[in-house]
Motif scaffolding. Structure first.
Motif, mmCIF file in Angstrom:
data_model
loop_
_atom_site.group_PDB
_atom_site.id
_atom_site.type_symbol
_atom_site.label_atom_id
_atom_site.label_comp_id
_atom_site.label_asym_id
_atom_site.label_seq_id
_atom_site.Cartn_x
_atom_site.Cartn_y
_atom_site.Cartn_z
ATOM 1 N N PHE A 45 89.402 19.041 27.563
ATOM 2 C CA PHE A 45 90.254 18.567 26.355
ATOM 3 C C PHE A 45 89.575 19.162 25.103
ATOM 4 O O PHE A 45 88.451 19.365 25.105
ATOM 5 C CB PHE A 45 90.596 17.126 26.175
ATOM 6 C CG PHE A 45 89.371 16.100 26.433
ATOM 7 C CD1 PHE A 45 88.544 15.771 25.478
ATOM 8 C CD2 PHE A 45 88.996 15.813 27.756
ATOM 9 C CE1 PHE A 45 87.300 14.996 25.746
ATOM 10 C CE2 PHE A 45 87.975 14.985 28.129
ATOM 11 C CZ PHE A 45 87.056 14.792 27.068
ATOM 12 N N THR A 46 90.053 19.080 23.954
ATOM 13 C CA THR A 46 89.651 19.730 22.821
ATOM 14 C C THR A 46 90.205 18.785 21.568
ATOM 15 O O THR A 46 91.608 18.289 21.662
ATOM 16 C CB THR A 46 90.086 20.973 22.331
ATOM 17 O OG1 THR A 46 89.464 21.707 23.374
ATOM 18 C CG2 THR A 46 89.589 21.400 21.004
ATOM 19 N N VAL A 47 89.349 18.355 20.595
ATOM 20 C CA VAL A 47 89.767 17.771 19.544
ATOM 21 C C VAL A 47 89.189 18.406 18.372
ATOM 22 O O VAL A 47 87.985 18.591 18.159
ATOM 23 C CB VAL A 47 89.264 16.136 19.684
ATOM 24 C CG1 VAL A 47 89.649 15.424 18.433
ATOM 25 C CG2 VAL A 47 89.944 15.607 21.027
ATOM 26 N N GLN A 48 90.001 18.383 17.302
ATOM 27 C CA GLN A 48 89.727 18.929 15.913
ATOM 28 C C GLN A 48 89.708 17.850 15.093
ATOM 29 O O GLN A 48 90.846 17.140 15.014
ATOM 30 C CB GLN A 48 90.273 19.956 15.466
ATOM 31 C CG GLN A 48 90.011 21.268 16.195
ATOM 32 C CD GLN A 48 90.814 22.704 15.693
ATOM 33 O OE1 GLN A 48 91.288 22.693 15.079
ATOM 34 N NE2 GLN A 48 90.435 23.763 16.271
ATOM 35 N N THR B 131 92.526 14.501 9.064
ATOM 36 C CA THR B 131 93.577 15.103 10.178
ATOM 37 C C THR B 131 93.057 15.449 11.377
ATOM 38 O O THR B 131 92.021 15.767 11.596
ATOM 39 C CB THR B 131 94.074 16.522 9.569
ATOM 40 O OG1 THR B 131 94.638 16.346 8.411
ATOM 41 C CG2 THR B 131 94.867 17.255 10.639
ATOM 42 N N THR B 132 93.546 14.544 12.275
ATOM 43 C CA THR B 132 93.053 14.694 13.753
ATOM 44 C C THR B 132 94.082 15.468 14.670
ATOM 45 O O THR B 132 95.201 15.096 14.663
ATOM 46 C CB THR B 132 92.956 13.379 14.477
ATOM 47 O OG1 THR B 132 91.950 12.827 13.515
ATOM 48 C CG2 THR B 132 91.939 13.477 15.878
ATOM 49 N N SER B 133 93.873 16.501 15.443
ATOM 50 C CA SER B 133 94.682 17.324 16.287
ATOM 51 C C SER B 133 93.996 17.375 17.518
ATOM 52 O O SER B 133 92.803 17.274 17.713
ATOM 53 C CB SER B 133 94.854 18.544 15.698
ATOM 54 O OG SER B 133 93.944 19.330 15.791
ATOM 55 N N TRP B 134 94.860 17.272 18.633
ATOM 56 C CA TRP B 134 94.210 17.222 19.924
ATOM 57 C C TRP B 134 95.270 18.103 20.956
ATOM 58 O O TRP B 134 96.281 18.295 20.623
ATOM 59 C CB TRP B 134 93.992 15.751 20.495
ATOM 60 C CG TRP B 134 95.254 15.078 20.453
ATOM 61 C CD1 TRP B 134 95.963 14.776 21.527
ATOM 62 C CD2 TRP B 134 95.618 14.290 19.495
ATOM 63 N NE1 TRP B 134 97.016 13.906 21.214
ATOM 64 C CE2 TRP B 134 96.807 13.587 19.851
ATOM 65 C CE3 TRP B 134 95.357 14.164 18.083
ATOM 66 C CZ2 TRP B 134 97.695 12.861 19.309
ATOM 67 C CZ3 TRP B 134 96.064 13.316 17.300
ATOM 68 C CH2 TRP B 134 97.181 12.732 17.977
ATOM 69 N N ASN B 135 94.690 18.415 21.944
ATOM 70 C CA ASN B 135 95.522 18.815 23.086
ATOM 71 C C ASN B 135 96.196 17.763 23.940
ATOM 72 O O ASN B 135 95.574 16.945 24.377
ATOM 73 C CB ASN B 135 94.786 19.743 24.097
ATOM 74 C CG ASN B 135 93.745 19.220 25.010
ATOM 75 O OD1 ASN B 135 92.796 18.759 24.570
ATOM 76 N ND2 ASN B 135 94.231 18.910 26.080
#
Length: 749
Positions: free
Chosen positions: A742-745, A697-701
């Motif tokens: 930016f942020t990525v999880q 699972t990849t989530s980002w702004n």
């Protein structure tokens, strides 16, 4: 139209009805506010409905446009030749219709019909309001078309006729029936188009252009500078749009049918917005075909406009549909808070390669961190000082030990105990000689010895500081790891000797201070081992490509940053449980938190200042994954600026979110050239390995001003390699970037 606007207009209409019945003055401000102040003073227009009355107490005579009736109540006024306002003695309520019986401006005949209501005598249905001159041309018949009052010749006189008699004006000196030129100060005109507007002479009132694309209210002024959408040169002056913020694309000639190329119209709209320091243009058309427009920092807002082409350097872009995907974030996803409830380990494999081991629901993750690895494809190349994430393995278990530099007697070698495709390296005595031993040193009041059983095991004696603490046999039907714990020792440094006391058989010793990661005390170790089965559980990510960011400069068409190089380290701060740690001096450290903050400078060769970026990034590890945050300042003319990427193995070919696609290689979503699968403007994807059920699972702004060829994120399918996620601030569009964060999880399950 917003709900607030609907309620406002509804209130106005209800108020009008009440005022018509009670004969109370009309509230001009309510009208003005409801229509954003665009309507001239005293003017209110409604759809044609002769059953309604509207009372206006304003002194200016109203005017209607095509298909519209104008209503008013009061004493009609005008200016006489001396410039003095005159008014009729009686209060009148009237509605007006216009007629145009000719298609040629120069020869048109104009007729208007009124029903005039005198308060004393009521409605006079046969009354008419006519134009008089050398001959009266008023008529009581219903006009067939709208009258354009602004085009009336100023030589005609204007009078009111009631029951066939001319209404007299007040008995004051200088009274006369007003001419049209005299009432033009208060009468607005109407034009069907901008082209018709500029044919007006030099009237002193506003003109309403009814063209749905370029229309609006215009005012006349003697001087000005013509442009292509706001100011138009007339025969004796200039017509200037009354309200020009925000700027609308159709004012400058945008057709908006998706067939005609509107590139020049958009460019002209942008140029005007910049010249007036207006920050936004509205693309008020259903479709837009352009090549590319440099927006120079102006924001662009559509009306769910289907876009073909691109905007460069826009502050932000909203309300567009690109490649069938809405530019709004849909469906939006709020990532959960990541937790740190299990122990983790940072291991130095060599000075350029490190492993971060973190817990997940089944087993552990092993994330390979590397620096000084670079691609030269369209890239700057060295230096690549950023310590960054690359391969992510799925491992069964991880073990820590101290087994380096032991003292040995007899013949020893190394043995790797595999469970799958990777295993634990240990010492093995391979001779049948009796009394072969291996001895380690350790510090502390406790230790744990790691060994392995075998079908050809041996008798073992364990001594600590020369004293026998126990004996046992390592023979088992199958090979298994096991441990022996020794506690309650005196503080300080100790020795532990493990001796094979019988002839024959083998003795396998993993080391001292041997723990699985979940049980390991927070401490430093000199070795870390793990089990991995790449066949059953292939890596989540096995490609070393860029995962953090990648920026292509518009000036030299080269990528820089992360895997693409051109990045020089300024500082690196590694914190293990909040303690600054020199990672070049460690081997393996068990802790509860791993945070890596780095400052770098990114530059492009052959590109002069100001093109460089100062970056500060933080990599934080959590259970089941990690989070990457970056903040950049400086300036770069970016052709592509990727801020979210995941090089997921191509075996993760099932997509669960934002769409359910059993096999993404045969996805029914729009596939652009080179196996790019568009996902739309989303902020999360979930990829799944069907055989094992594992997920990435990849989530980002999402950047509010992103400007992308494919309208949002996409997956690049490279068979035999990866299904790589890409999301960017801009792609194949020019963007001048000065500040960005930016942020990525990434979560691996």
């Amino acid at each position: 139209m917003t709900m607030k606007r609907v309620l406002t207009i509804l209130a106005v209409l209800l108020s009008m009805a009440a005022q018509a019945q009670n004969e109370t003055p009309w509230n001009y401000n309510a009208i003005n506010n409801a229509y954003d102040g665009l309507w001239p003073r005293g003017i209110f227009m409604l759809p044609r409905d002769t059953t309604k009355k509207v009372i206006l107490d304003e002194n200016y005579m109203p005017v209607g446009d095509s298909g519209i009736l104008a209503y008013w109540h009061g004493k009609p006024r005008w200016k006489d030749n001396a410039g003095i306002w005159r008014e009729f003695a009686s209060d009148l309520s009237a509605y007006m219709k216009y007629s145009d019986t000719s298609t040629t401006i120069a020869t048109r005949t104009y007729v208007s019909q009124f029903a005039i209501e005198n308060r004393a005598s009521g409605l006079q249905p046969s009354s008419s309001f006519g134009i008089t001159g050398t001959a009266r041309i008023a008529t009581n018949t219903t006009p067939a078309a709208p009258l354009h009052v602004g085009k009336l010749p100023s030589t005609l006189d204007l009078s009111i006729v009631a029951e066939g008699n001319i209404q007299t004006v007040p008995a004051e000196s200088g009274n006369q029936a007003p001419t049209l030129g005299q009432v033009n100060d208060s009468l607005p005109g109407i034009a069907d188009s901008v082209e018709e507007l500029i044919l007006f002479g030099s009237p002193k009132h506003s003109v309403l252009v009814t063209d749905s694309l370029r229309g609006g209210w215009f005012t006349w002024q003697a001087t000005g500078t013509a442009d292509k959408g706001i100011t138009f040169a007339g025969s004796n002056g200039y017509w200037v749009r009354a309200k020009a913020n925000p700027v609308k694309a159709t004012w400058f000639g945008a057709v908006g049918d998706g067939i005609v190329n509107d590139n020049q119209a958009i460019a002209d709209a942008v140029a005007y917005a910049i010249s007036r320091n207006i920050g936004i243009i509205e693309v008020n058309v259903p479709k837009l075909l352009i090549d590319s427009v440099d927006c120079q920092g102006v924001a662009v807002v559509g009306m769910q406009t289907v876009l073909t082409g691109r905007f460069d350097n826009a502050k932000y872009i909203r309300g567009f549909i690109v490649n069938d995907y809405d530019r709004e974030i849909s469906p939006a996803y709020i990532p959960p808070a990541m937790t740190r409830s299990n122990k983790m380990c940072l291991y130095r494999n060599d000075d350029s390669t490190f492993y971060a081991i973190t817990k997940k629901p089944r087993g552990y993750l092993l994330t390979v961190l590397r620096k000084n690895i670079v691609t030269t494809d369209d890239s700057e190349g060295l230096p690549t000082d950023l310590l960054r994430t690359t391969i992510v393995h799925d491992i069964d278990d991880a073990y820590l030990t101290s087994n380096s530099a032991p003292t040995k007697s007899g013949t020893w070698s190394y043995y790797e105990y595999f469970r799958g495709t990777h295993g634990i390296v240990m010492h093995i005595n391979t001779t049948a000689a009796q009394n072969a031993y291996i001895e380690f040193s350790f510090t502390g009041a406790e230790t744990q010895l790691g060994l392995m059983s075998s079908a050809s095991g041996s008798d073992v004696e364990v001594r600590i500081d020369g004293n026998i603490v126990e004996t046992f046999n390592t023979t088992r039907p199958t090979a298994e790891l096991f441990t022996r714990k020794y506690a309650n020792l005196l503080p300080g440094t100790h020795t532990i000797r493990v001796t094979k006391t019988n002839a024959g058989g083998n003795m396998y010793v993993c080391g001292v201070n041997f723990y699985s990661l979940k049980d390991a005390p927070v401490a430093s170790y000199d070795s870390m081992y793990y089990y991995r089965n790449n066949t059953t559980y292939p890596p989540y990510i096995f490609n070393s490509g860029a995962q953090e960011y990648a920026v292509m400069n518009y000036k030299n068409n080269r990528f820089a940053g992360s895997y693409h190089g051109g990045e020089t380290l300024i500082s690196r701060d590694v914190r293990l449980d909040g303690i600054a740690t020199d990672i070049l001096s460690i081997k393996a450290v068990v802790c509860n938190n791993i945070d890596i903050t780095q400052r770098t400078v990114i530059k492009w060769s052959g590109v002069a200042a100001p093109d460089s970026l100062n970056t500060m990034s933080t990599l934080r590890f959590f259970d089941s994954g990690y989070e990457f945050r970056a903040a950049m300042d400086g300036e770069v003319h970016a052709k592509r600026f990727f801020t979210a990427m995941t090089t997921t193995s191509d075996l993760f070919d099932e997509l669960l979110f934002p769409y359910r696609i059993p096999d993404i290689s045969t996805a029914s979503l729009p596939i652009i050239a080179n196996n790019r699968v568009s996902l739309g403007r989303v902020n999360m994807i979930v990829q799944r390995h069907a055989a094992s059920g594992r997920k990435v699972t990849t989530s980002w702004n999402v950047h509010p001003n992103d400007n992308l060829l494919r309208g949002g994120a996409y997956i690049w399918i490279v068979p035999g390699a990866y299904n790589k996620l890409y999301y960017a601030l801009n792609e194949d569009r020019l963007a001048t970037v000065k500040n960005i964060s930016f942020t990525v999880q990434k979560i691996f399950e």
